[in-house]
Scaffold this motif. Sequence first.
Motif, short mmCIF file in Angstrom:
data_model
loop_
_atom_site.label_atom_id
_atom_site.label_comp_id
_atom_site.label_asym_id
_atom_site.label_seq_id
_atom_site.Cartn_x
_atom_site.Cartn_y
_atom_site.Cartn_z
N GLU A 11 -10.23 -28.67 -35.79
CA GLU A 11 -11.53 -28.96 -35.20
C GLU A 11 -12.07 -30.31 -35.63
O GLU A 11 -12.64 -31.06 -34.83
N ALA A 12 -11.89 -30.64 -36.91
CA ALA A 12 -12.36 -31.94 -37.39
C ALA A 12 -11.64 -33.08 -36.67
O ALA A 12 -12.25 -34.10 -36.33
N GLY A 13 -10.35 -32.91 -36.45
CA GLY A 13 -9.58 -33.92 -35.74
C GLY A 13 -10.04 -34.09 -34.30
O GLY A 13 -10.13 -35.20 -33.78
N ALA A 14 -10.35 -32.95 -33.64
CA ALA A 14 -10.83 -33.00 -32.26
C ALA A 14 -12.20 -33.68 -32.18
O ALA A 14 -12.46 -34.48 -31.27
N THR A 39 -11.68 -37.33 -32.61
CA THR A 39 -11.08 -37.87 -31.40
C THR A 39 -12.14 -38.14 -30.35
O THR A 39 -12.13 -39.18 -29.68
N SER A 40 -13.08 -37.21 -30.19
CA SER A 40 -14.16 -37.38 -29.23
C SER A 40 -14.98 -38.63 -29.55
O SER A 40 -15.29 -39.43 -28.66
N LYS A 41 -15.31 -38.83 -30.81
CA LYS A 41 -16.15 -39.96 -31.22
C LYS A 41 -15.40 -41.29 -31.12
O LYS A 41 -15.92 -42.28 -30.61
N ILE A 42 -14.16 -41.32 -31.64
CA ILE A 42 -13.40 -42.57 -31.63
C ILE A 42 -13.05 -42.98 -30.20
O ILE A 42 -13.15 -44.16 -29.83
N GLU A 74 -8.54 -48.08 -22.24
CA GLU A 74 -8.10 -46.74 -21.84
C GLU A 74 -7.60 -45.97 -23.07
O GLU A 74 -6.80 -46.48 -23.85
N VAL A 75 -8.08 -44.74 -23.21
CA VAL A 75 -7.75 -43.91 -24.37
C VAL A 75 -6.93 -42.69 -23.93
O VAL A 75 -7.26 -42.05 -22.92
N SER A 94 -10.30 -36.26 -19.50
CA SER A 94 -9.81 -34.88 -19.37
C SER A 94 -9.95 -34.15 -20.70
O SER A 94 -10.35 -32.98 -20.75
N PHE A 95 -9.60 -34.84 -21.80
CA PHE A 95 -9.77 -34.25 -23.13
C PHE A 95 -11.24 -33.94 -23.40
O PHE A 95 -11.59 -32.85 -23.87
#
Length: 221
Positions: free
Chosen positions: A110-113, A116-119, A129-130, A165-166
């Motif tokens: 969860e911390a990684g997700a 990922t959202s913030k970065i 593009e990410v 999409s993520f």
Amino acid sequence: FPILDASGRVIGFSARKMDDESFGPKYINTPETPLFKKSQTLYGLSFSRRRIAKEKRVIIVEGQIDALRLIQSGFNITVAGQGTAFTEDHVKELLKLGITQVYLALDGDEAGAAATSKIGNLFQKEGVEVYVVPTPLGMDPDIILKEQGPLAFAQLLEKAEDYLSFLLSYSSKETDLSSPSQKNHLIQTIAQKIRSWDHPLMVHESLRKLARLTQVPEKHI
């Protein structure tokens, strides 16, 4: 771990505790100095800078061990933060190299997700593009390479999904999309984030894509 600047000169040191159950922070860095500033220093950049500049793409991971393992395995377009939040200054360091694609390969938890959202948002804001690498739950790049080898990680890179999409999948985990109210709130929250990005064309095309992904007429977004 010696921390090197982009030219390969030692500007500080970092340590990672061997046992995650022991007391204290996971990472300990040299205190900040005029030479070493965590918010501006990317671990592994001295090893990866030339290829990043050539290919215009970068893999971002969480820790030094992940970065070293990937670089050693031939993925020498990899960098990591310094055990701190990824910042706009980190983004600027990579924008100087002309990057157009970012692959986020953070830990599969969860911390990684959340990271990922913030970065991802920081790079999309700048028109980059990410793509999000689908790291399995409880794993990280270091474990994947040790247990499954470089080919397995290369295959995960190929399966990376686009950031929008993520973001939709991540943001809707606790949303009942059959509820008009909840769906409306989710879409407006994501649309507001997209509108904060700096490049009008990126905003326009991303809003259109959000409409397609959520099966909503474009005029309502």
